[in-house]
Scaffold this motif. Structure first.
Motif, mmCIF file in Angstrom:
data_model
loop_
_atom_site.group_PDB
_atom_site.id
_atom_site.type_symbol
_atom_site.label_atom_id
_atom_site.label_comp_id
_atom_site.label_asym_id
_atom_site.label_seq_id
_atom_site.Cartn_x
_atom_site.Cartn_y
_atom_site.Cartn_z
ATOM 1 N N ALA A 439 31.251 31.582 27.450
ATOM 2 C CA ALA A 439 32.103 31.704 26.469
ATOM 3 C C ALA A 439 32.396 30.040 25.583
ATOM 4 N N VAL A 440 32.425 28.820 27.154
ATOM 5 C CA VAL A 440 32.242 27.711 27.131
ATOM 6 C C VAL A 440 31.477 26.532 25.732
ATOM 7 N N SER A 441 30.248 27.480 26.031
ATOM 8 C CA SER A 441 29.192 26.712 24.980
ATOM 9 C C SER A 441 28.403 27.818 23.817
ATOM 10 N N SER A 442 28.170 28.262 24.104
ATOM 11 C CA SER A 442 27.924 29.372 23.184
ATOM 12 C C SER A 442 27.700 29.168 21.562
ATOM 13 N N ALA A 443 28.808 28.742 21.006
ATOM 14 C CA ALA A 443 29.479 28.574 20.136
ATOM 15 C C ALA A 443 28.488 27.158 19.054
ATOM 16 N N VAL A 444 28.456 26.706 19.508
ATOM 17 C CA VAL A 444 28.058 24.997 19.917
ATOM 18 C C VAL A 444 25.901 25.575 19.268
ATOM 19 N N PHE A 445 25.559 26.291 20.205
ATOM 20 C CA PHE A 445 24.318 26.476 20.088
ATOM 21 C C PHE A 445 24.184 27.614 18.611
ATOM 22 N N VAL A 446 25.200 27.961 18.341
ATOM 23 C CA VAL A 446 24.555 28.834 17.143
ATOM 24 C C VAL A 446 24.784 28.946 15.930
ATOM 25 N N THR A 447 25.987 27.731 15.755
ATOM 26 C CA THR A 447 26.465 26.344 15.101
ATOM 27 C C THR A 447 24.549 26.151 14.242
ATOM 28 N N ALA A 448 24.560 25.198 15.673
ATOM 29 C CA ALA A 448 23.373 24.148 15.336
ATOM 30 C C ALA A 448 22.271 25.003 14.862
ATOM 31 N N THR A 449 21.918 26.145 15.697
ATOM 32 C CA THR A 449 20.703 27.308 14.918
ATOM 33 C C THR A 449 20.896 27.811 13.901
ATOM 34 N N THR A 450 21.645 28.100 12.850
ATOM 35 C CA THR A 450 21.866 28.693 12.104
ATOM 36 C C THR A 450 22.054 27.665 11.016
ATOM 37 N N ASP A 451 22.937 26.473 10.924
ATOM 38 C CA ASP A 451 22.402 25.440 10.243
ATOM 39 C C ASP A 451 20.986 24.981 9.895
ATOM 40 N N PHE A 452 20.351 24.757 11.110
ATOM 41 C CA PHE A 452 19.324 23.755 11.240
ATOM 42 C C PHE A 452 18.480 24.662 10.205
ATOM 43 N N PHE A 453 18.237 26.257 10.921
ATOM 44 C CA PHE A 453 17.019 27.292 9.984
ATOM 45 C C PHE A 453 17.759 27.175 8.694
ATOM 46 N N GLY A 454 18.961 27.383 8.294
ATOM 47 C CA GLY A 454 19.315 28.082 7.308
ATOM 48 C C GLY A 454 18.841 26.798 6.187
ATOM 49 N N PHE A 455 19.121 25.622 6.471
ATOM 50 C CA PHE A 455 18.358 24.130 5.853
ATOM 51 C C PHE A 455 16.575 24.382 5.391
ATOM 52 N N LEU A 456 16.506 24.715 6.426
ATOM 53 C CA LEU A 456 14.910 25.052 6.750
ATOM 54 C C LEU A 456 14.447 26.137 6.059
ATOM 55 N N ILE A 457 14.796 27.164 5.816
ATOM 56 C CA ILE A 457 14.407 27.603 5.255
ATOM 57 C C ILE A 457 14.386 28.705 3.903
ATOM 58 N N PHE A 458 15.643 28.129 3.809
ATOM 59 C CA PHE A 458 16.118 27.437 2.271
ATOM 60 C C PHE A 458 15.435 26.959 1.517
ATOM 61 N N LEU A 459 15.013 25.290 2.144
ATOM 62 C CA LEU A 459 14.223 24.290 1.072
ATOM 63 C C LEU A 459 12.997 24.957 1.640
ATOM 64 N N GLY A 460 12.680 25.401 2.755
ATOM 65 C CA GLY A 460 11.153 25.084 2.183
ATOM 66 C C GLY A 460 10.458 26.573 1.153
ATOM 67 N N LEU A 461 11.721 27.742 1.404
ATOM 68 C CA LEU A 461 10.887 28.835 0.176
ATOM 69 C C LEU A 461 11.255 27.812 -1.225
ATOM 70 N N ALA A 462 12.164 26.929 -1.095
ATOM 71 C CA ALA A 462 12.426 26.197 -2.372
ATOM 72 C C ALA A 462 10.948 25.586 -2.675
ATOM 73 N N THR A 463 11.014 24.585 -1.527
ATOM 74 C CA THR A 463 9.319 23.679 -1.753
ATOM 75 C C THR A 463 8.005 24.940 -2.227
ATOM 76 N N VAL A 464 7.837 25.976 -1.704
ATOM 77 C CA VAL A 464 6.686 26.705 -1.710
ATOM 78 C C VAL A 464 6.656 27.311 -3.365
ATOM 79 N N VAL A 465 7.995 27.792 -3.481
ATOM 80 C CA VAL A 465 7.633 28.693 -4.486
ATOM 81 C C VAL A 465 8.563 28.224 -6.013
ATOM 82 N N LEU A 466 8.841 27.159 -5.957
ATOM 83 C CA LEU A 466 9.642 26.286 -7.030
ATOM 84 C C LEU A 466 8.935 25.591 -7.220
#
Length: 467
Positions: A439-466
């Motif tokens: 309960a102490v530190s999970s939220a920090v890791f989860v938020t950091a991971t979803t932000d990192f991969f969210g930007f990476l996946i979206f911008l990466g796909l946009a670079t390849v497709v668009l």
């Protein structure tokens, strides 16, 4: 109207209307207490407070300033003061204890069971503790010192030493006569008589309700039921789990040799469950254990470390955006849409995280069903993505005038929700396996991971497709 009645002072109907229909102290009542404290009117304060329940007095203390609490506490009758102290938030209790004269405090502690008295004494400064204990009778002092000798958050610290026990050879009549003869020495609250062998080890328990319904010549061994004995060194979370699982009202506490040394009752367990739940909720938000008595400096000290960690993770997420600076310059619409992907991923990850942490806390999740739980959350994440992707995809495609933009954000949405489900389950499981509090530190890791991969996946796909 008679002359005597005419001479009586008018009754203030609102005087003791302290609670509203939701059992919350009314603003009007709090204002009366504040006015009396400002005027130094001790007799009025005592009149206002003497009929309040100790829990309501403790609640009142939370609404008052430190200056007003200092006045109010001096006018609490010793018995009411004693019952109020265990109900106070930790920060407020420490402050109140500094204001109470040692002799008054020693007198008040004698009114409490040993577990509550030990909880209060624990908050005293060392020098004040010595003076207060020295002013108490030897028996009460020894009981408190014995309780304080156990580890914090253990069953030994939680238990009350006052317990009703009876030998195996007694009958119902013997037990009832013994209970009646104890008088003031009886525990303030008990539900069972524990049957002990010659070594003082509990072999069973008889509920008071069953004892009183049975004929006097009935053997206790014919009435007793098995008991769930609690080891004196067990953690209070384990104790709460045992009470909740087996629906206990009370349980005997035994030492390393198995001898009866005390009991834990359900009123103590309710407090523990609320305390543990409160701590978990605060920790999930990266907040220290705060209460109404916490100072600004204490709150800042508790929050700044986690905000600093969040700052570092935010910089990590922003660095991903820097990798695709050229893509964003060519397709400005990406800057508008990419926060949507990371925000939904963060929310989905928090949902999975909260469910997993709760399941770990209640022991509904362990090695036997961890894999099944992981795949279930993964399927939930995929299903959520498939529901949301068409909605955001169509909207983004129409707004940008390019169906490929809709396809990119829709695909990114599905993939990031899968990432969110994965880290939302695996992060607390991993931390728990490594003996860290999930309960102490999970939220920090989860938020950091979803932000990192969210930007990476979206911008990466946009670079390849668009492009």
């Amino acid at each position: 109207m008679s002359d005597a009645a005419a001479l009586e002072p008018p009754v203030d109907v609102e005087e003791h209307t302290a609670l509203d229909e939701d059992y919350v102290l009314t603003t009007g009542f709090v204002e009366k207490v504040v006015d009396a404290a400002d005027d130094g009117d001790g007799m009025r304060l005592r009149s206002l407070l003497e009929d309040l329940h100790p829990a309501d007095v403790a609640d009142l203390m939370g609404f008052l300033t430190a200056e007003h609490r200092a006045v109010v506490v001096l006018w609490l009758p010793p018995e009411l003061l004693a019952e109020t102290l265990p109900e106070l938030d930790d920060g407020i209790r420490e402050e109140v204890l500094e204001r109470v004269p040692n002799a008054t405090l020693a007198e008040a502690l004698q009114e409490l069971d040993s577990d509550d008295a030990a909880a209060v004494v624990e908050d005293l400064e060392d020098d004040q503790r010595e003076r207060v204990l020295a002013a108490m009778p030897e028996v009460d002092r020894a009981a408190i010192e014995s309780s304080l000798g156990y580890e914090e958050d253990s069953a030994g610290r939680l238990m009350q030493r006052e317990v009703m026990a009876a030998p195996q050879f007694w009958r119902v009549g013997d037990t009832i006569d013994h209970v009646r003869a104890q008088g003031e020495d009886l525990p303030e609250l008990f539900f069972d008589v524990y049957v002990v062998d010659p070594l003082n080890k509990p072999v069973g328990g008889v509920a008071i309700s069953r004892l009183l319904r049975s004929p006097r010549d009935t053997n206790l061994t014919d009435l007793m039921e098995p008991v769930n004995a609690i080891a004196v060194d067990q953690d209070q979370e384990e104790v709460a789990y045992i009470f909740e699982k087996y629906h206990l009202i009370s349980a005997p506490v035994t030492d390393a040799a198995g001898r009866l040394v005390g009991q834990i009752t359900v009123d103590d367990i309710v407090n523990i469950i609320q305390q543990e739940n409160r701590e978990d909720i605060l920790r999930l938000a990266g907040v220290a254990d705060e209460d109404r008595g916490s100072s600004v400096l204490e709150i800042v000290r508790g929050r700044v470390p986690w905000l600093t960690i969040n700052l570092a993770t935010a910089v990590l997420g922003a660095s991903v955006i820097g990798w695709f600076e050229g893509t964003i310059q060519q397709i400005v619409a990406l800057a508008v849409l990419m926060p949507i992907v990371s925000a939904l991923g963060g929310n989905a990850g928090t949902q999975a995280l909260t469910v997993t942490v709760r399941a770990l806390a209640t022991r509904e999740l362990n090695a036997s069903n961890a894999v099944r739980t992981f795949w279930r959350e993964l399927l939930v994440g995929c299903a959520n993505g498939l529901v949301l992707a068409p909605l955001i995809g169509v909207a983004a495609g129409l707004w940008a005038g390019d169906w490929r933009m809709g396809a990119v954000i829709g695909a990114a949405m599905v993939l990031n929700l899968l990432v969110a489900a994965t880290v939302g389950v695996l992060t607390p499981l991993t931390l728990s396996k490594l003996k860290f509090d999930p309960a102490v530190s999970s939220a920090v890791f989860v938020t950091a991971t979803t932000d990192f991969f969210g930007f990476l996946i979206f911008l990466g796909l946009a670079t390849v497709v668009l492009l």
